[in-house]
Scaffold this motif. Sequence first.
Motif, PDB file in Angstrom:
ATOM      1  N   ASP A  21      -4.816  87.428   0.117  1.00  0.00           N
ATOM      2  CA  ASP A  21      -5.505  87.766  -1.337  1.00  0.00           C
ATOM      3  C   ASP A  21      -4.347  87.253  -1.571  1.00  0.00           C
ATOM      4  OD1 ASP A  21      -7.631  88.869  -0.143  1.00  0.00           O
ATOM      5  OD2 ASP A  21      -7.316  90.550   0.130  1.00  0.00           O
ATOM      6  N   GLN A  22      -3.947  86.085  -1.369  1.00  0.00           N
ATOM      7  CA  GLN A  22      -2.998  85.870  -2.752  1.00  0.00           C
ATOM      8  C   GLN A  22      -3.662  85.047  -4.263  1.00  0.00           C
ATOM      9  OE1 GLN A  22      -1.035  82.932  -0.013  1.00  0.00           O
ATOM     10  NE2 GLN A  22       0.805  83.194  -0.424  1.00  0.00           N
ATOM     11  N   ASP A  23      -3.010  85.333  -5.010  1.00  0.00           N
ATOM     12  CA  ASP A  23      -2.875  85.110  -6.068  1.00  0.00           C
ATOM     13  C   ASP A  23      -1.600  84.624  -7.251  1.00  0.00           C
ATOM     14  OD1 ASP A  23      -2.930  87.660  -6.789  1.00  0.00           O
ATOM     15  OD2 ASP A  23      -5.121  88.059  -7.538  1.00  0.00           O
ATOM     16  N   LEU A  24      -2.423  84.542  -9.022  1.00  0.00           N
ATOM     17  CA  LEU A  24      -0.814  85.144  -9.213  1.00  0.00           C
ATOM     18  C   LEU A  24      -0.551  86.320  -9.089  1.00  0.00           C
ATOM     19  CD1 LEU A  24      -2.080  81.972 -11.550  1.00  0.00           C
ATOM     20  CD2 LEU A  24       0.139  81.964 -10.580  1.00  0.00           C
ATOM     21  N   LYS A  25      -1.305  87.183  -9.359  1.00  0.00           N
ATOM     22  CA  LYS A  25      -0.981  88.765  -9.283  1.00  0.00           C
ATOM     23  C   LYS A  25      -0.092  89.118  -8.113  1.00  0.00           C
ATOM     24  CE  LYS A  25      -2.850  92.761 -11.357  1.00  0.00           C
ATOM     25  NZ  LYS A  25      -3.262  93.437 -12.753  1.00  0.00           N
ATOM     26  N   ASN A  26      -0.351  88.569  -7.009  1.00  0.00           N
ATOM     27  CA  ASN A  26      -0.212  88.772  -6.039  1.00  0.00           C
ATOM     28  C   ASN A  26       0.577  87.807  -4.866  1.00  0.00           C
ATOM     29  OD1 ASN A  26      -0.836  91.846  -5.882  1.00  0.00           O
ATOM     30  ND2 ASN A  26      -2.372  90.897  -6.251  1.00  0.00           N
ATOM     31  N   PRO A  27       1.505  86.844  -5.879  1.00  0.00           N
ATOM     32  CA  PRO A  27       1.802  85.857  -4.789  1.00  0.00           C
ATOM     33  C   PRO A  27       2.092  85.806  -3.849  1.00  0.00           C
ATOM     34  CG  PRO A  27       4.336  86.837  -6.366  1.00  0.00           C
ATOM     35  CD  PRO A  27       2.341  87.676  -6.364  1.00  0.00           C
ATOM     36  N   LEU A  28       2.546  86.833  -2.672  1.00  0.00           N
ATOM     37  CA  LEU A  28       2.990  86.912  -2.104  1.00  0.00           C
ATOM     38  C   LEU A  28       1.859  87.270  -0.585  1.00  0.00           C
ATOM     39  CD1 LEU A  28       7.096  88.292  -2.086  1.00  0.00           C
ATOM     40  CD2 LEU A  28       6.227  86.100  -0.501  1.00  0.00           C
ATOM     41  N   GLY A  29       1.025  87.728  -1.679  1.00  0.00           N
ATOM     42  CA  GLY A  29      -0.394  88.383  -1.258  1.00  0.00           C
ATOM     43  C   GLY A  29      -0.187  89.949  -1.462  1.00  0.00           C
ATOM     44  N   VAL A  30      -1.348  90.952  -1.189  1.00  0.00           N
ATOM     45  CA  VAL A  30      -1.054  91.985  -1.270  1.00  0.00           C
ATOM     46  C   VAL A  30      -0.875  92.896   0.126  1.00  0.00           C
ATOM     47  CG1 VAL A  30      -2.551  94.471  -1.298  1.00  0.00           C
ATOM     48  CG2 VAL A  30      -3.657  91.817  -2.260  1.00  0.00           C
ATOM     49  N   GLY A  31       0.677  93.386  -0.030  1.00  0.00           N
ATOM     50  CA  GLY A  31       1.321  93.750   0.821  1.00  0.00           C
ATOM     51  C   GLY A  31       2.404  92.857   1.265  1.00  0.00           C
ATOM     52  N   GLY A  32       2.175  91.605   0.386  1.00  0.00           N
ATOM     53  CA  GLY A  32       3.201  90.643   0.907  1.00  0.00           C
ATOM     54  C   GLY A  32       4.844  91.539   0.517  1.00  0.00           C
ATOM     55  N   GLU A  33       5.128  91.889  -0.641  1.00  0.00           N
ATOM     56  CA  GLU A  33       6.298  92.087  -1.426  1.00  0.00           C
ATOM     57  C   GLU A  33       7.713  93.325  -0.476  1.00  0.00           C
ATOM     58  OE1 GLU A  33       7.599  92.556  -5.023  1.00  0.00           O
ATOM     59  OE2 GLU A  33       5.929  91.295  -6.071  1.00  0.00           O
TER      60      GLU A  33
END
Length: 90
Positions: A21-33
């Motif tokens: 679910d990458q988007d501008l709010k989660n550029p690395l995806g949910v949990g990607g950070e």
Amino acid sequence: MSKLRVSAFTLSIDGFGAGPDQDLKNPLGVGGEALHGWMFGTRTFRKMVLGKAGGTTDTDEAFAARSFENVGAWILGRNMFGRDPRRMAG
């Protein structure tokens, strides 16, 4: 002939470099950070991306520093440009 080098990029054990679910709010995806979290505290990341002093000087730092050697350009995914890097692991 051009060369492409991939440095300091993290992959999950199942081969993903970002969360779903990458988007501008989660550029690395949910949990990607969390996947790339090893780099956020390094001296190199803090200096080059956040413009801050300090940071770790361990094995992660050595790897991060090497990843910046002889870099001519960074290629980032489309959602990375909408994100303020100062918000990442600030």
